[in-house]
Design an enzyme around this catalytic site. Structure first.
Site, short mmCIF file in Angstrom:
data_model
loop_
_atom_site.label_atom_id
_atom_site.label_comp_id
_atom_site.label_asym_id
_atom_site.label_seq_id
_atom_site.Cartn_x
_atom_site.Cartn_y
_atom_site.Cartn_z
N SER A 155 2.00 -3.00 3.65
CA SER A 155 2.41 -1.65 3.29
C SER A 155 1.22 -0.89 2.71
CB SER A 155 3.59 -1.70 2.31
OG SER A 155 4.20 -0.44 2.16
N GLU B 111 9.75 0.72 8.02
CA GLU B 111 9.11 -0.23 8.95
C GLU B 111 8.91 0.41 10.33
OE1 GLU B 111 7.25 -3.94 9.78
OE2 GLU B 111 7.81 -2.87 7.93
N HIS C 275 11.10 -3.58 6.33
CA HIS C 275 9.97 -3.47 5.41
C HIS C 275 10.27 -4.27 4.15
CE1 HIS C 275 6.22 -1.19 4.94
NE2 HIS C 275 6.51 -1.00 3.66
#
Length: 353
Positions: free
Chosen positions: A191, A300, A331
């Site tokens: 991330s 995501e 995610h």
């Protein structure tokens, strides 16, 4: 550091002599305790009222360098930096080798532990490998960069200097005190720290021999991306994006993997992002869980599009990399745990570990 004893004062009194001997015995038995107490007190001076960075626990100070990495085990170190002492969690190489893997945290990095150490089995994955895991603590919304100024939206009293810490201060500390090589590192991020890992590796090729990015936003100048980053940083600690770098400044362009991509030529890379569709780790059981899963799906999907765009950029430059685009996955940490496992053989090969 050598500690000498003062010469005894001259006296003809047996009582005074015995008293002096008693004080010496007490001094010899207690000097280590007092030294550690003084050392801990000195290190414990907090960062200057840093509202966004609470104080962290201290480890025992290192008083003399060693020239070989400890063989296995775990430590929590307090490493000096321009930002103040930084806590670093370390799992030493199984056989005392000198290579290192830097694991960077996400946007909401905590001030007590690096999430790789409790959200994943990263330490177990590398427990029998001859590579030291280095997990710095803190850096919420920092992008692990050297900022232009302190954030003025949350009262930050110091300027983030994470790139300087990770590429100068930390390697020098580990090399001088523990024998970890300064030039045989790999770096992995997810991330927020995905593009940060790529940036560190691109601009510090003497240090990093491998880089992995999991679900990272890798196209900073795509339409709306700066505004999205601004909103994310305000949500995670009320940090001001403009304190990181002014819009379209050289510093901002330096943050964009699409811009510095040519500097990655010849570096082994692993890049991944999932589709955003719920996968094996997504089992929400209540309304909050459903909301969080939906949020993780959307984020995501965005990082997948961004990573695909970066793949196209590397292909246009004829720069090879390893890719993984799972058909399902959101995610979240357990998916990144799996991706680290996929990157592990390449990491060990690049480091000779």
């Amino acid at each position: 550091m050598r500690f000498g004893r003062s010469a005894a004062p001259a006296t003809d009194s047996a009582l005074a002599t015995e008293s002096l001997r008693s004080r010496r015995r007490e001094s010899r038995s207690g000097w280590r305790t007092r030294l550690l107490a003084v050392g801990a007190a000195a290190v414990a001076v907090p960062l200057a009222a840093a509202a966004a960075t609470p104080a962290v626990a201290l480890a025992s100070p290192v008083v003399s360098p060693v020239h070989r990495t400890p063989a296995g085990g775990y430590d929590e170190l307090m490493v000096p930096s321009d930002m103040g002492p930084v806590k670093v969690q370390v799992q030493w190489a199984k056989n005392g080798g000198s290579s290192a893997l830097l694991l960077l945290d996400g946007l909401r990095a905590r001030d007590d532990k690096n999430a790789w150490s409790f959200e994943t089995n990263a330490q177990d994955q590398f427990a029998n490998d001859d590579v030291t895991l280095v997990m710095p603590v803190g850096g919420q919304s920092s992008w692990y960069a050297d900022w232009a100024s302190p954030s003025n939206t949350n009262g930050q009293k110091f300027t983030y200097k994470w790139e300087t810490f990770l590429t100068q201060e930390l390697p020098a500390y580990l090399a001088g005190n523990y024998g970890v090589s300064k030039n045989n590192w790999a770096v992995a991020g997810l991330s927020m720290s995905g593009p940060a890992a790529l940036r560190l590796a691109a601009f510090h090729r003497d240090q990093f021999k491998y880089v992995a990015s999991f679900s990272g936003p890798l196209n900073w100048n795509a339409p709306g991306m700066r505004e999205a980053i601004r909103v994310m940083m305000l949500d995670a600690g009320r940090f001001n994006c403009d304190a990181l770098a002014a819009p379209w400044s050289p510093q901002w362009l330096k943050m964009d993997p699409m811009v510095f991509a040519p500097q990655l030529r010849g570096l082994p890379m692993f890049l991944s992002a999932a589709s955003g569709l719920p996968g094996q780790y997504d089992h929400p059981t209540n309304a909050v869980g459903v909301f969080n899963t939906g949020d993780a799906m959307g984020i995501e999907a965005i990082t997948m599009v961004s990573t695909r765009a970066f793949q196209a950029r590397l292909n246009s430059l004829h720069i090879p990399a390893s890719y993984d685009f799972p058909a399902a996955g959101t995610h979240s940490w357990l998916y990144w745990q799996d991706e680290l496992g996929k990157a592990r053989p390449g990491i060990l090969a690049a480091l000779g570990a």
